[in-house]
Design an enzyme around this catalytic site. Structure first.
Site, PDB file in Angstrom:
ATOM      1  N   HIS A  62      38.468  44.931  36.721  1.00  0.00           N
ATOM      2  CA  HIS A  62      37.496  44.329  35.795  1.00  0.00           C
ATOM      3  C   HIS A  62      36.191  44.037  36.492  1.00  0.00           C
ATOM      4  CE1 HIS A  62      40.651  44.441  33.167  1.00  0.00           C
ATOM      5  NE2 HIS A  62      41.574  43.690  33.908  1.00  0.00           N
TER       6      HIS A  62
HETATM    7  O1  RIB Z   1      40.991  39.734  32.289  1.00  0.00           O
HETATM    8  C1  RIB Z   1      40.269  39.910  33.530  1.00  0.00           C
HETATM    9  C2  RIB Z   1      39.804  38.824  34.302  1.00  0.00           C
HETATM   10  O2  RIB Z   1      40.620  37.840  34.553  1.00  0.00           O
HETATM   11  C3  RIB Z   1      39.301  39.390  35.961  1.00  0.00           C
HETATM   12  O3  RIB Z   1      38.071  38.526  36.076  1.00  0.00           O
HETATM   13  C4  RIB Z   1      40.340  38.926  36.575  1.00  0.00           C
HETATM   14  O4  RIB Z   1      39.922  38.570  37.933  1.00  0.00           O
HETATM   15  C5  RIB Z   1      40.720  37.614  35.920  1.00  0.00           C
HETATM   16  O5  RIB Z   1      40.103  36.602  36.445  1.00  0.00           O
END
Ligand code: RIB
Ligand code: CA
Length: 316
Positions: free
Chosen positions: A243
């Site tokens: 992500h």
């Molecule tokens: O949903 C994904 C996010 O939540 C990313 O930033 C991961 O590191 C968690 O913080």
């Protein structure tokens, strides 16, 4: 012209990879500082993990600050099941020599904004947005110093990843997100609609194995493999997204991504849909289009950029 940036994060496996890509992009960005927030794990670990990644990569000239240890109004929810109990399971954990700055993260950001030119600082929010919202609440007149806020969070067509309705960062502190997207500052959001387009396939994972063996490529492999095992166990999926990394790639090569100006609003009352990002993708409400919602990702180009740049990180 390099972009002056502040990275606000909750390391976290994908945050760690995002930090490493940022360290490999100093031809494009100038990292003013790294601020940490409670999210994936408690603040005492997210701040330690940010310092640990800096130390492992031999990055001693970027200061790390700690900010809020809980969301604005809600109780903290963490995500050890994805990142491990210390937030970076899989790599050897030790107390870094790099110190945590005494100054609080909120104060650091405020002081950077005070001395900055107008619209000159890009803030990258890849954890819950509590720290960033606190800055905007405390010093609203400093908004004019912020060029843009680039966020990993939210979801629309992809559904939730922590509840049926919400993505983790937005679920943890939905009030903070609403404050940020109502700020009139240019906001770009990489939700799951974007990050799920750049999953680590078996082919990509093999290409990572072919990279030179360095501290950075070792961390890349371990983080991805830990995340992959969590995704397999929780979602039955074998190819994990990474992500947060997309936000840094956007700074380096924005042409890899396409966005759509939309009105986005956050659920902050119903427990059923708490933290859900309601994206008016078809502009049915004629509400203010307050967000650049990333909805197209050149996945091949993203991974080419990531692997090429990570491979440039020299030994510590
Ligand atoms: O949903 C994904 C996010 O939540 C990313 O930033 C991961 O590191 C968690 O913080
Ligand atoms: Ca994160």
């Amino acid at each position: 012209m390099k972009k002056d940036i502040i990275i606000d994060c909750d390391p976290g496996q994908d945050d760690a990879i995002a930090l490493m890509l940022a360290f490999a992009a100093l031809d494009k960005i100038n990292i003013l500082g790294i601020t940490t927030v409670a999210g994936n794990v408690q603040l005492k670990m997210t701040q330690r993990n940010a310092r640990l990644i800096c130390e492992k990569l031999g990055v001693y000239d970027i200061s790390v600050f700690s900010g809020c240890e809980k969301p604005l109004f809600r109780n903290l929810v963490t995500a050890e099941e994805y990142h491990g109990e210390n937030g970076l399971n899989g790599i050897d954990i030790f107390e870094p020599k790099i110190p945590l700055q005494d100054k609080n993260a909120i104060q650091f950001i405020i002081e950077e904004l005070k001395k900055a030119e107008s619209e000159s600082i890009s803030i990258i929010g890849i954890g819950p947005l509590t720290n960033i919202a606190m800055v905007l609440l405390q010093e609203p007149h400093l908004k004019k110093k912020i060029k843009e806020i680039i966020i990993m969070g939210g979801s629309y067509f992809e559904g939730g990843n922590v509840t049926a309705a919400a993505e983790f960062n937005f679920y943890v502190d939905p009030h903070a997100v609403q404050i940020v997207i109502d700020s009139d500052i240019p906001v770009t959001i990489f939700g799951l609609d974007a990050t799920h387009q750049a999953r680590v396939s078996k082919k990509i994972r093999h290409e990572i194995d072919d990279l030179p063996e360095t501290v950075a490529t070792d961390i890349l492999k371990v983080s991805i493999d830990y995340f992959a095992s969590a995704y397999k166990e929780i979602y039955g999926q074998s190819e994990p997204p990474i992500h947060d990394v997309l936000t840094i790639a956007y700074l380096i090569e924005p042409g890899l991504f396409e966005g759509r100006k939309c009105n986005v609003s956050i659920e902050t009352t119903s427990e059923l849909t708490m933290g859900a990002s309601v994206v008016d993708y078809w502009n049915l409400t004629n509400k203010k289009k307050n967000v650049n919602w990333i909805d197209k990702v050149n996945s091949e180009g993203f991974f080419e950029l990531l692997l090429n740049r990570i491979a440039t990180l020299k030994e510590n």
